[in-house]
Design a protein around this motif. Structure first.
Motif, PDB file in Angstrom:
ATOM      1  N   MET A 199      67.434 -35.547 114.458  1.00 16.70           N
ATOM      2  CA  MET A 199      68.782 -35.686 113.897  1.00 16.70           C
ATOM      3  C   MET A 199      69.821 -35.161 114.877  1.00 16.70           C
ATOM      4  SD  MET A 199      70.276 -33.880 110.468  1.00 16.70           S
ATOM      5  CE  MET A 199      72.025 -33.874 110.145  1.00 16.70           C
ATOM      6  N   GLU A 200      70.898 -35.885 115.065  1.00 16.22           N
ATOM      7  CA  GLU A 200      71.979 -35.459 115.944  1.00 16.22           C
ATOM      8  C   GLU A 200      73.280 -35.431 115.156  1.00 16.22           C
ATOM      9  OE1 GLU A 200      72.106 -38.059 119.253  1.00 16.22           O
ATOM     10  OE2 GLU A 200      70.160 -37.462 120.044  1.00 16.22           O
ATOM     11  N   ALA A 201      74.115 -34.523 115.523  1.00 14.05           N
ATOM     12  CA  ALA A 201      75.414 -34.445 114.848  1.00 14.05           C
ATOM     13  C   ALA A 201      76.204 -35.710 115.146  1.00 14.05           C
ATOM     14  CB  ALA A 201      76.167 -33.208 115.327  1.00 14.05           C
ATOM     15  N   ALA A 202      76.689 -36.370 114.114  1.00 13.85           N
ATOM     16  CA  ALA A 202      77.453 -37.604 114.297  1.00 13.85           C
ATOM     17  C   ALA A 202      78.822 -37.282 114.885  1.00 13.85           C
ATOM     18  CB  ALA A 202      77.606 -38.317 112.961  1.00 13.85           C
ATOM     19  N   THR A 203      79.335 -38.207 115.668  1.00 15.74           N
ATOM     20  CA  THR A 203      80.672 -38.034 116.222  1.00 15.74           C
ATOM     21  C   THR A 203      81.691 -38.224 115.111  1.00 15.74           C
ATOM     22  OG1 THR A 203      80.910 -40.374 116.779  1.00 15.74           O
ATOM     23  CG2 THR A 203      79.895 -38.932 118.437  1.00 15.74           C
ATOM     24  N   LEU A 204      82.928 -37.792 115.364  1.00 17.43           N
ATOM     25  CA  LEU A 204      83.979 -37.929 114.355  1.00 17.43           C
ATOM     26  C   LEU A 204      84.201 -39.398 113.971  1.00 17.43           C
ATOM     27  CD1 LEU A 204      86.126 -36.693 112.569  1.00 17.43           C
ATOM     28  CD2 LEU A 204      87.698 -36.696 114.518  1.00 17.43           C
ATOM     29  N   PRO A 205      84.276 -40.339 114.947  1.00 17.10           N
ATOM     30  CA  PRO A 205      84.429 -41.748 114.560  1.00 17.10           C
ATOM     31  C   PRO A 205      83.293 -42.249 113.677  1.00 17.10           C
ATOM     32  CG  PRO A 205      84.956 -41.474 116.881  1.00 17.10           C
ATOM     33  CD  PRO A 205      84.367 -40.172 116.414  1.00 17.10           C
ATOM     34  N   GLN A 206      82.055 -41.813 113.987  1.00 16.84           N
ATOM     35  CA  GLN A 206      80.908 -42.236 113.180  1.00 16.84           C
ATOM     36  C   GLN A 206      81.007 -41.687 111.758  1.00 16.84           C
ATOM     37  OE1 GLN A 206      77.799 -40.671 115.680  1.00 16.84           O
ATOM     38  NE2 GLN A 206      77.415 -42.650 116.674  1.00 16.84           N
ATOM     39  N   GLN A 207      81.470 -40.448 111.635  1.00 19.36           N
ATOM     40  CA  GLN A 207      81.602 -39.856 110.305  1.00 19.36           C
ATOM     41  C   GLN A 207      82.704 -40.541 109.505  1.00 19.36           C
ATOM     42  OE1 GLN A 207      81.250 -35.422 110.093  1.00 19.36           O
ATOM     43  NE2 GLN A 207      80.995 -35.542 112.297  1.00 19.36           N
ATOM     44  N   ILE A 208      83.786 -40.941 110.187  1.00 16.96           N
ATOM     45  CA  ILE A 208      84.861 -41.653 109.498  1.00 16.96           C
ATOM     46  C   ILE A 208      84.371 -42.994 108.991  1.00 16.96           C
ATOM     47  CG2 ILE A 208      87.094 -42.789 109.828  1.00 16.96           C
ATOM     48  CD1 ILE A 208      87.838 -40.523 111.737  1.00 16.96           C
ATOM     49  N   VAL A 209      83.581 -43.696 109.811  1.00 13.32           N
ATOM     50  CA  VAL A 209      83.025 -44.990 109.399  1.00 13.32           C
ATOM     51  C   VAL A 209      82.141 -44.824 108.171  1.00 13.32           C
ATOM     52  CG1 VAL A 209      81.434 -46.846 110.056  1.00 13.32           C
ATOM     53  CG2 VAL A 209      83.174 -46.069 111.672  1.00 13.32           C
ATOM     54  N   GLU A 210      81.406 -43.707 108.106  1.00 10.21           N
ATOM     55  CA  GLU A 210      80.523 -43.464 106.967  1.00 10.21           C
ATOM     56  C   GLU A 210      81.286 -43.305 105.660  1.00 10.21           C
ATOM     57  OE1 GLU A 210      77.132 -43.340 106.387  1.00 10.21           O
ATOM     58  OE2 GLU A 210      77.166 -44.422 108.292  1.00 10.21           O
ATOM     59  N   LEU A 211      82.566 -42.963 105.742  1.00  8.27           N
ATOM     60  CA  LEU A 211      83.362 -42.802 104.528  1.00  8.27           C
ATOM     61  C   LEU A 211      83.712 -44.145 103.898  1.00  8.27           C
ATOM     62  CD1 LEU A 211      85.905 -40.059 105.737  1.00  8.27           C
ATOM     63  CD2 LEU A 211      83.752 -39.720 104.509  1.00  8.27           C
ATOM     64  N   ILE A 212      83.701 -45.208 104.696  1.00  6.29           N
ATOM     65  CA  ILE A 212      84.104 -46.521 104.211  1.00  6.29           C
ATOM     66  C   ILE A 212      82.973 -47.145 103.401  1.00  6.29           C
ATOM     67  CG2 ILE A 212      84.878 -48.829 104.894  1.00  6.29           C
ATOM     68  CD1 ILE A 212      85.969 -47.557 107.464  1.00  6.29           C
ATOM     69  N   PRO A 213      83.252 -47.601 102.184  1.00  3.22           N
ATOM     70  CA  PRO A 213      82.181 -48.157 101.335  1.00  3.22           C
ATOM     71  C   PRO A 213      81.790 -49.573 101.747  1.00  3.22           C
ATOM     72  CG  PRO A 213      84.286 -48.285 100.194  1.00  3.22           C
ATOM     73  CD  PRO A 213      84.557 -47.570 101.494  1.00  3.22           C
ATOM     74  N   ALA A 214      80.521 -49.768 102.022  1.00  2.00           N
ATOM     75  CA  ALA A 214      80.020 -51.117 102.303  1.00  2.00           C
ATOM     76  C   ALA A 214      79.632 -51.804 101.002  1.00  2.00           C
ATOM     77  CB  ALA A 214      78.817 -51.050 103.249  1.00  2.00           C
ATOM     78  N   ASN A 215      79.191 -50.998 100.039  1.00  2.00           N
ATOM     79  CA  ASN A 215      78.784 -51.524  98.732  1.00  2.00           C
ATOM     80  C   ASN A 215      79.334 -50.580  97.657  1.00  2.00           C
ATOM     81  OD1 ASN A 215      77.548 -52.352  96.377  1.00  2.00           O
ATOM     82  ND2 ASN A 215      75.513 -52.576  97.279  1.00  2.00           N
ATOM     83  N   PRO A 216      80.486 -50.886  97.093  1.00  2.00           N
ATOM     84  CA  PRO A 216      81.097 -49.970  96.115  1.00  2.00           C
ATOM     85  C   PRO A 216      80.233 -49.737  94.891  1.00  2.00           C
ATOM     86  CG  PRO A 216      82.215 -52.103  96.106  1.00  2.00           C
ATOM     87  CD  PRO A 216      81.305 -52.098  97.292  1.00  2.00           C
ATOM     88  N   PHE A 217      79.409 -50.710  94.535  1.00  2.00           N
ATOM     89  CA  PHE A 217      78.547 -50.540  93.361  1.00  2.00           C
ATOM     90  C   PHE A 217      77.447 -49.519  93.649  1.00  2.00           C
ATOM     91  CE2 PHE A 217      80.379 -54.800  93.094  1.00  2.00           C
ATOM     92  CZ  PHE A 217      80.994 -54.719  91.856  1.00  2.00           C
ATOM     93  N   LEU A 218      77.002 -49.467  94.907  1.00  2.00           N
ATOM     94  CA  LEU A 218      76.052 -48.436  95.299  1.00  2.00           C
ATOM     95  C   LEU A 218      76.711 -47.061  95.234  1.00  2.00           C
ATOM     96  CD1 LEU A 218      73.243 -47.690  96.510  1.00  2.00           C
ATOM     97  CD2 LEU A 218      74.302 -47.900  98.767  1.00  2.00           C
ATOM     98  N   ASP A 219      77.958 -46.992  95.694  1.00  2.00           N
ATOM     99  CA  ASP A 219      78.671 -45.711  95.668  1.00  2.00           C
ATOM    100  C   ASP A 219      78.936 -45.242  94.242  1.00  2.00           C
ATOM    101  OD1 ASP A 219      78.802 -45.168  98.373  1.00  2.00           O
ATOM    102  OD2 ASP A 219      80.586 -46.388  98.668  1.00  2.00           O
ATOM    103  N   LEU A 220      79.111 -46.169  93.325  1.00  2.00           N
ATOM    104  CA  LEU A 220      79.309 -45.786  91.926  1.00  2.00           C
ATOM    105  C   LEU A 220      78.079 -45.091  91.350  1.00  2.00           C
ATOM    106  CD1 LEU A 220      81.290 -48.878  90.593  1.00  2.00           C
ATOM    107  CD2 LEU A 220      82.092 -46.508  90.599  1.00  2.00           C
TER     108      LEU A 220
END
Length: 465
Positions: free
Chosen positions: A158-179
């Protein structure tokens, strides 16, 4: 005999719960009932420690039953978190409370969360230095070594993700999964999805007002139902706090806590100092810290006992509203605070661990360049820390791996993890509420009359049985 003792322990918990119910019927203050439940849980847990070993069959069996009340309450709260975020953000648009300064509001909340986490990191560094904590001084038993091996195995590669990578992770690809709350950043994903729907509603309202009115009616109806569910669940708070606190104290390893007492003391000293800084932030903006403490006590007490920021979200949002924060901002602040800028779990804890571990790899923890690097790494790594149990460990792994420090040493504190996690979680929740209050004050949307009104708190009529 064991069966009798088990039933007796359970019966006493139920008797205290019955007393709390009687007090509710007599309209005793909600805050007082929560405080009494907290105190009763601590006292009863210590009495059980006096008569039984934490790993005895009587304690294990009785706490399994008591846990139904405690964990059941937490799960009810977790059940309503995603629907609450979704409908509150959406209704903020349909009610025209978030259509202006949305970008400024989001930036202020995020900026406050990250800034306070950086301050918390500096406090954690100071606490470790003042108390002269070093990982080499912590006794490593079988449980600690096993925990260290498990951490290395789980996070191998495991490696610490960069700030851009962490920001991308905040964006929902599947909102129903996030629900479903599947991802650590699901709460923020739901916020973003809800905001998109809100913006779309505003566009439809201009071109198809009839369709927009129909949608608004549906949202208003769902909002009324969800908020009623929240109220019903929050009424169970004193009983949940009683059960959680009884189990936590009764099953804690007091000998281990005594052995690692210096770390516990240092941790709570840092947590208290950071909480005082929260109060100073409010005072600087012209708000009363005392009023904040009085109104925030029930949610902070619950966060302390339950060790879950996510479970505390419904109380968090309701408390912010009682402090004069508009609902939209309260929901943004509470939701962002679940995964970003947790002052306790992502700020103080990783900083203290890093300073303790640094000497084992030949690094001077008081070197200015190292301190600056550590604060920056912690601030960046504070994105995406889950607001549930284990979030602090995840944050520590990110920071330690980014510094190329041995991850296994993070397992040395397993025996006292629950105790320090209680304070960390309460601080996390306080940080998210302060970010909401501060943002409201800066944007001129804080209702000062509601903030100052002693009757506007969680023990008003809607919280009585």
């Amino acid at each position: 005999m064991d069966l009798f003792l088990t039933l007796l322990i359970i019966a006493i918990v139920l008797a205290v719960a019955g007393l709390l119910f009687y007090m509710q019927k007599k309209h005793v203050s909600f805050s007082i009932r929560v405080l009494l439940a907290l105190g009763a849980g601590v006292v009863y847990g210590l009495l059980l420690q006096f008569f039984f070993a934490p790993d005895s069959s009587v304690i294990q069996q009785s706490m399994d039953w008591v846990n139904i009340l405690g964990t059941g309450y937490v799960r009810f709260l977790q059940m309503i978190v995603m629907p609450l975020i979704f409908i509150s953000i959406l209704s903020a648009f349909t009610r025209m409370t978030l259509t202006k300064n949305l970008g400024k509001i989001s930036a202020l909340i995020l900026g406050t969360l990250i800034a306070t986490t950086a301050i918390a990191a500096a406090i954690g560094i100071t606490a470790s230095s003042v108390f002269q904590l070093e990982a080499i001084d912590i006794p490593a038993g079988e449980a600690e070594l096993s925990r260290g091996d498990a951490l290395e195995e789980s996070y191998a590669g495991m490696e610490a993700a960069t700030l851009p990578q962490q920001i991308v992770e905040l964006i929902p690809a599947n909102p129903f999964l996030d629900l479903t709350g599947e991802r650590p950043t699901s709460a923020i994903g739901v916020v973003i999805f809800s905001a998109f729907l809100g913006v779309a509603y505003l566009g439809v309202r201009r071109k198809q007002p009839e369709a927009a009115d129909t949608f608004k009616g549906i949202v208003d109806a769902l909002y009324a139902i969800i908020m009623r569910v929240v109220t019903l669940i929050l009424r169970l708070t004193p009983y949940g706090v009683l059960a959680i606190m009884t189990r936590t104290v009764a099953t804690s390893d007091l000998q281990a806590i005594s052995t690692l007492g210096t770390f516990v003391l240092a941790s709570y000293a840092a947590l208290i100092v950071m909480f005082v800084i929260h109060l100073i932030i409010l005072a600087v903006t012209g708000l009363s810290p005392i009023t904040y403490v009085k109104k925030a006590f029930p949610v902070l007490a619950f966060a302390f006992t339950s060790r879950t920021s996510a479970g505390a979200l419904p109380m968090n949002i309701q408390t912010q509203k009682k402090l004069g924060v508009p609902e939209g901002i309260a929901n943004f602040a509470g939701s962002f605070g679940l995964s970003i800028g947790q002052n306790g779990c992502a700020g103080i804890y990783p900083a203290m661990l890093a300073v303790m571990i640094a000497p084992t790899v030949g690094q001077n923890p008081l070197e200015p360049t190292f301190i600056l690097l550590l604060i920056v790494v912690i601030a960046i790594s504070s994105f995406g820390v889950a607001g549930v149990g284990g979030g602090a460990t995840f944050a520590a792994i990110l920071v330690l791996s980014a510094l190329d420090f041995p991850i296994a040493l993070a397992g040395l504190l397993i025996s006292i993890e629950p105790l320090i996690d209680m304070g960390r979680t309460a601080l996390n929740v306080s940080g998210s509420m302060v970010s909401g209050i501060f943002t409201s004050k800066v944007t001129g949307s804080l209702d000062k009359e509601v903030f100052s009104d002693p009757n506007e708190q969680l023990d008003t009529q809607d919280m009585q049985g």
